[in-house]
Design an enzyme around this catalytic site. Structure first.
Site, PDB file in Angstrom:
ATOM      1  N   VAL A 233       0.967  -1.187   0.073  1.00  0.00           N
ATOM      2  CA  VAL A 233       0.164  -0.107  -0.185  1.00  0.00           C
ATOM      3  C   VAL A 233       0.844   1.253  -0.085  1.00  0.00           C
ATOM      4  O   VAL A 233       1.524   1.707   1.098  1.00  0.00           O
ATOM      5  CB  VAL A 233      -0.842  -0.084   1.159  1.00  0.00           C
ATOM      6  N   SER A 234       1.079   1.940  -1.287  1.00  0.00           N
ATOM      7  CA  SER A 234       1.955   3.101  -1.263  1.00  0.00           C
ATOM      8  C   SER A 234       1.488   4.453  -1.106  1.00  0.00           C
ATOM      9  O   SER A 234       2.229   5.368  -1.051  1.00  0.00           O
ATOM     10  CB  SER A 234       2.847   2.854  -2.424  1.00  0.00           C
ATOM     11  N   THR A 235       0.326   4.378  -1.275  1.00  0.00           N
ATOM     12  CA  THR A 235      -0.589   5.576  -1.228  1.00  0.00           C
ATOM     13  C   THR A 235      -1.811   5.597  -0.359  1.00  0.00           C
ATOM     14  O   THR A 235      -2.268   4.690  -0.073  1.00  0.00           O
ATOM     15  CB  THR A 235      -1.107   6.343  -2.658  1.00  0.00           C
TER      16      THR A 235
ATOM     17  N   VAL B 279       5.362   2.183   0.990  1.00  0.00           N
ATOM     18  CA  VAL B 279       6.526   1.790   0.636  1.00  0.00           C
ATOM     19  C   VAL B 279       6.599   2.185  -0.860  1.00  0.00           C
ATOM     20  O   VAL B 279       5.764   1.446  -1.473  1.00  0.00           O
ATOM     21  CB  VAL B 279       7.036   0.649   0.988  1.00  0.00           C
TER      22      VAL B 279
ATOM     23  N   GLN C 118      -4.731   3.496  -1.990  1.00  0.00           N
ATOM     24  CA  GLN C 118      -4.656   2.036  -2.075  1.00  0.00           C
ATOM     25  C   GLN C 118      -5.101   1.660  -0.531  1.00  0.00           C
ATOM     26  O   GLN C 118      -4.644   2.199   0.437  1.00  0.00           O
ATOM     27  CB  GLN C 118      -3.439   1.456  -2.389  1.00  0.00           C
TER      28      GLN C 118
END
Length: 225
Positions: free
Chosen positions: A9-11, A39, A14
């Site tokens: 989950v980078s943003t 990340v 998401q």
């Protein structure tokens, strides 16, 4: 034998729950979820992520690793291909929710191995290319915005109508479009935008960002004056 879902989950757009729901709706029975939050898949290899390291420790021969798509493993070609091949050597089956792809090391037929490895390479390259294209578009938009702002300052031209979205909503539209989890109308409803606005961003993200940056730059300059 376990089925493990790995989610990155980078943003803020998401969510872990959405990735799990997608997997379960696709027919997977998930025994455990491993997730890395906030990340980058382009700059941080899977082995270097906190939960990525745990994933390597968890997976055993006969296990199945489920990912939404290979871009959750990463957006670097070498990292993604090396990771999938390492898991296959361990006897782990890697499966994707999108397109229902299956990668395992069971086959010994050289033709099947060549086709499998070529497909892995193609998907990993696509993940990196999508990331680089998005970044290039954003850079182009920023450069164009700066150039337009400079011209506007010199000519003291009217800035025009303020975009109906800010940078946060622009980024949210780009992320939701790349995830392919919602249509234009649904994205507009979720973000409080018009469908036409979402379409303009979708059709030319660089131009949409340029308009936003140009207006912001011009507004700041006007305040200084």
């Amino acid at each position: 034998m376990s089925t493990i879902l790995y989610a990155r989950v980078s943003t803020a757009d998401q969510t872990l729950s959405h990735q799990r729901t997608q997997a379960e709706q696709a027919g997977f029975t998930i025994d455990e979820v491993v997730a890395d939050q906030g990340v980058s898949g382009a700059t941080t290899a899977l082995r270097e992520r906190a939960e990525g390291r745990r994933l390597f420790d968890l997976l055993r021969h006969g296990d199945t690793l489920v990912v939404r798509w290979v871009d959750r493993l990463g957006r670097n070609y070498a990292d993604v291909t090396d990771t999938i091949k390492e898991f296959m050597r361990r006897g782990v089956v890697v499966r994707t929710v999108i397109n229902n792809m299956t990668f395992d090391g069971a086959t010994e037929d050289p033709i099947q191995m060549a086709v499998r490895d070529a497909l892995i390479g193609f998907m990993a390259a696509t993940a990196q290319a999508q990331y680089e294209a998005t970044k290039a578009s954003q850079r182009a938009g920023i450069n164009e915005a700066r150039a337009n702002a400079a011209i506007q300052r010199k000519k003291t031209e009217y800035l025009g109508r303020k975009p109906s979205y800010d940078r946060e909503k622009y980024d949210s539209v780009i992320r939701l479009l790349s995830m392919e989890v919602a249509g234009t109308s649904e994205i507009a409803r979720l973000l409080g935008l018009t469908r036409q606005t979402v379409l303009r961003i979708k059709e030319d993200p660089g131009k949409a960002l340029a308009a936003l940056e140009a207006w912001d730059a011009g507004s700041k300059e006007a305040v200084k004056q």
